[in-house]
Design a protein around this motif. Sequence first.
Motif, short mmCIF file in Angstrom:
data_model
loop_
_atom_site.label_atom_id
_atom_site.label_comp_id
_atom_site.label_asym_id
_atom_site.label_seq_id
_atom_site.Cartn_x
_atom_site.Cartn_y
_atom_site.Cartn_z
N VAL A 178 0.82 -1.21 0.00
CA VAL A 178 0.00 0.00 0.00
C VAL A 178 0.86 1.26 0.00
CG1 VAL A 178 -1.73 1.32 1.30
CG2 VAL A 178 -1.90 -1.18 1.15
N LYS A 179 1.86 1.33 0.88
CA LYS A 179 2.65 2.55 1.06
C LYS A 179 4.07 2.44 0.53
CE LYS A 179 0.06 3.66 5.28
NZ LYS A 179 0.16 3.97 6.73
N GLY A 180 4.48 1.23 0.17
CA GLY A 180 5.85 1.04 -0.31
C GLY A 180 5.88 0.84 -1.82
N ILE A 181 6.87 0.08 -2.28
CA ILE A 181 7.08 -0.10 -3.72
C ILE A 181 6.36 -1.33 -4.26
CG2 ILE A 181 9.30 1.08 -3.67
CD1 ILE A 181 10.68 -1.60 -3.60
N GLY A 182 5.61 -2.05 -3.41
CA GLY A 182 4.87 -3.22 -3.86
C GLY A 182 5.64 -4.51 -3.66
N ASN A 183 4.99 -5.64 -4.01
CA ASN A 183 5.59 -6.98 -3.84
C ASN A 183 6.03 -7.20 -2.39
OD1 ASN A 183 5.28 -7.57 -6.59
ND2 ASN A 183 7.25 -6.66 -7.08
N GLY A 184 5.15 -6.85 -1.45
CA GLY A 184 5.54 -6.86 -0.03
C GLY A 184 6.01 -8.20 0.49
N ILE A 185 5.18 -9.24 0.33
CA ILE A 185 5.54 -10.57 0.82
C ILE A 185 6.79 -11.08 0.11
CG2 ILE A 185 4.78 -12.96 1.04
CD1 ILE A 185 3.44 -11.10 2.99
N SER A 186 6.89 -10.82 -1.18
CA SER A 186 8.06 -11.28 -1.94
C SER A 186 9.33 -10.60 -1.44
CB SER A 186 7.85 -10.99 -3.44
OG SER A 186 6.75 -11.70 -3.94
N ILE A 187 9.24 -9.31 -1.13
CA ILE A 187 10.42 -8.58 -0.63
C ILE A 187 10.84 -9.13 0.73
CG2 ILE A 187 11.20 -6.34 0.23
CD1 ILE A 187 9.68 -5.04 -2.03
N ILE A 188 9.88 -9.43 1.60
CA ILE A 188 10.22 -10.00 2.91
C ILE A 188 10.87 -11.37 2.73
CG2 ILE A 188 9.22 -10.95 5.03
CD1 ILE A 188 7.23 -8.68 5.00
N LEU A 189 10.36 -12.17 1.81
CA LEU A 189 10.98 -13.47 1.52
C LEU A 189 12.39 -13.28 0.96
CD1 LEU A 189 10.71 -16.55 1.32
CD2 LEU A 189 9.67 -16.23 -0.93
N PHE A 190 12.56 -12.28 0.11
CA PHE A 190 13.87 -11.94 -0.46
C PHE A 190 14.86 -11.60 0.65
CE2 PHE A 190 16.80 -8.64 -1.80
CZ PHE A 190 17.34 -9.15 -2.97
N VAL A 191 14.43 -10.75 1.58
CA VAL A 191 15.31 -10.34 2.69
C VAL A 191 15.66 -11.53 3.57
CG1 VAL A 191 15.45 -8.89 4.75
CG2 VAL A 191 14.46 -7.96 2.65
N SER A 192 14.70 -12.41 3.81
CA SER A 192 14.95 -13.57 4.66
C SER A 192 16.03 -14.47 4.07
CB SER A 192 13.66 -14.38 4.83
OG SER A 192 12.66 -13.61 5.46
N ILE A 193 15.99 -14.69 2.76
CA ILE A 193 16.97 -15.57 2.13
C ILE A 193 18.33 -14.89 2.03
CG2 ILE A 193 17.52 -16.81 0.00
CD1 ILE A 193 14.54 -17.20 -0.43
N VAL A 194 18.34 -13.62 1.64
CA VAL A 194 19.61 -12.89 1.48
C VAL A 194 20.32 -12.76 2.81
CG1 VAL A 194 20.61 -10.65 0.87
CG2 VAL A 194 18.89 -11.68 -0.60
N ALA A 195 19.57 -12.69 3.92
CA ALA A 195 20.18 -12.52 5.24
C ALA A 195 21.12 -13.67 5.59
CB ALA A 195 19.10 -12.38 6.30
N ARG A 196 20.93 -14.83 4.96
CA ARG A 196 21.78 -15.99 5.27
C ARG A 196 23.04 -16.03 4.41
NH1 ARG A 196 18.73 -21.55 6.02
NH2 ARG A 196 20.72 -21.92 7.02
N PHE A 197 23.10 -15.24 3.35
CA PHE A 197 24.24 -15.31 2.44
C PHE A 197 25.56 -14.93 3.10
CE2 PHE A 197 21.65 -14.85 -1.76
CZ PHE A 197 21.17 -16.12 -1.54
N PRO A 198 25.63 -13.83 3.89
CA PRO A 198 26.93 -13.49 4.50
C PRO A 198 27.50 -14.60 5.38
CG PRO A 198 25.43 -11.63 4.65
CD PRO A 198 24.62 -12.78 4.16
N ASN A 199 26.67 -15.18 6.24
CA ASN A 199 27.16 -16.27 7.09
C ASN A 199 27.61 -17.48 6.27
OD1 ASN A 199 26.66 -14.82 9.44
ND2 ASN A 199 24.58 -15.63 9.65
N SER A 200 26.88 -17.76 5.18
CA SER A 200 27.26 -18.88 4.33
C SER A 200 28.60 -18.63 3.66
CB SER A 200 26.17 -19.11 3.28
OG SER A 200 26.54 -20.16 2.40
#
Length: 433
Positions: A178-200
């Motif tokens: 509603v207030k952001g750039i859209g694709n809200g759930i997809s962006i949250i899923l994107f952030v969740s997966i990317v957050a593991r990349f540095p540790n990996s």
Amino acid sequence: MFETFRNAWKIEDLRKKLLYTLLVIVIFRLGCAIPVPFIAPEALQGWVAGQSGSMLGYIDMLTGGSFSRATLFALSVTPYINASIIIQLLTVAIPALERLSKEGEDGRKKLTRITRYTGAGIALALGIGYYFLLRGQGALVYGSGAQMFAQVFSAIVVILAFTAGSLLIQWLGEQIDVKGIGNGISIILFVSIVARFPNSIIRQINNVANGDLAWWVLVLMYLGALLLIVLIVLVNDAERRLPVQYSKRVVGRKMYGGQSTHLPMKVNMSGVLPIIFAQSIASLPATICAFVPKWQNGWVMKHIFDTTTWPYIVIYFLLIIFFSYFYSTIQFNPIEVANNLKKNGGFIPGFRAGKPTSEFIQKVLNKITLFGAIYLSVIAITPLIISACSKAEQLTGISLGGTSIIIVVGVALETVRALEAQMLMRNYKGFLN
């Protein structure tokens, strides 16, 4: 992609939307670090790490590691994704839901409300199951007082915390829409997966430094990941364009039609959904065995349902092919497309309107669906084949790498397209004004 974000940042309205989206992402990451009361996550992390081939490892990947740490957002977007898939499937099977999907904006709002309630029910069910998992692994810490009261009170707090966290994530995703750039759930899923990349990455570098992993193997892994990203970008934008010609017709003194256009058919129209569904079903036996200690070291688990075995890879491959065809059938109806062309005076050159046109479209659909299914299967099973051939402990953690990359790249491309569409709309408004 970076040029698109740079241009969007120059527009004040889009800059506010980008900042709001970043604020929601920060809130989400804070929630991923807030522990749920009465839980000692140390007793669970090691056990979940050893279940990389099961549904638990898959959920931990989608939640960015929050599941194994038992934080407030441990369930992440998993309930909402499952609810969306279930409602999408039921829309085809239940006429009432199908009518809602065709009622325009009001119908979509009702379907969204139904999906939200379904997601809440799934979140509650997963929260209950997660509580019993924590209890079975000895990860619950009871406070002082009567033992029975402590168990009941901790159960209520833990289950409600997980459920509320999942509902809060759904709300955050809707706020991005509603207030952001859209694709809200997809962006949250994107952030969740990317957050593991540095540790990996750090873990793999430490393996090379300790001599547990050859440096050239790590280089080949990263080169393979880059080639995989290029392949995903190319296939994600690929489409088969069927030529369409509209016949001329005279209305009063004006002549309409006569123009040539095309009917686009995406090569991978089902996205990553076949992989998600196939992963869920293929890992279900391993998940069941994880809850039964006697079955964990059984012959069936070790030689069939383990992710490093060839029977599992074959089953996984066939499931992706099946769900690719299943979703393409749901999303694209050749008979309906042919009827719409006929009603609007359009036809495909060389084919009569009606049944011959629908048969030709179905034939093309089968071909591109097969290509898209094989493409998804190769991406999904390549890390599994590497793990099966190497048998190295340092490489077993990449079994979900293909799924992670295709989700991340797909969401990034969708977000860029959404920004470009919003900038184009503003350019048209500025021109008209």
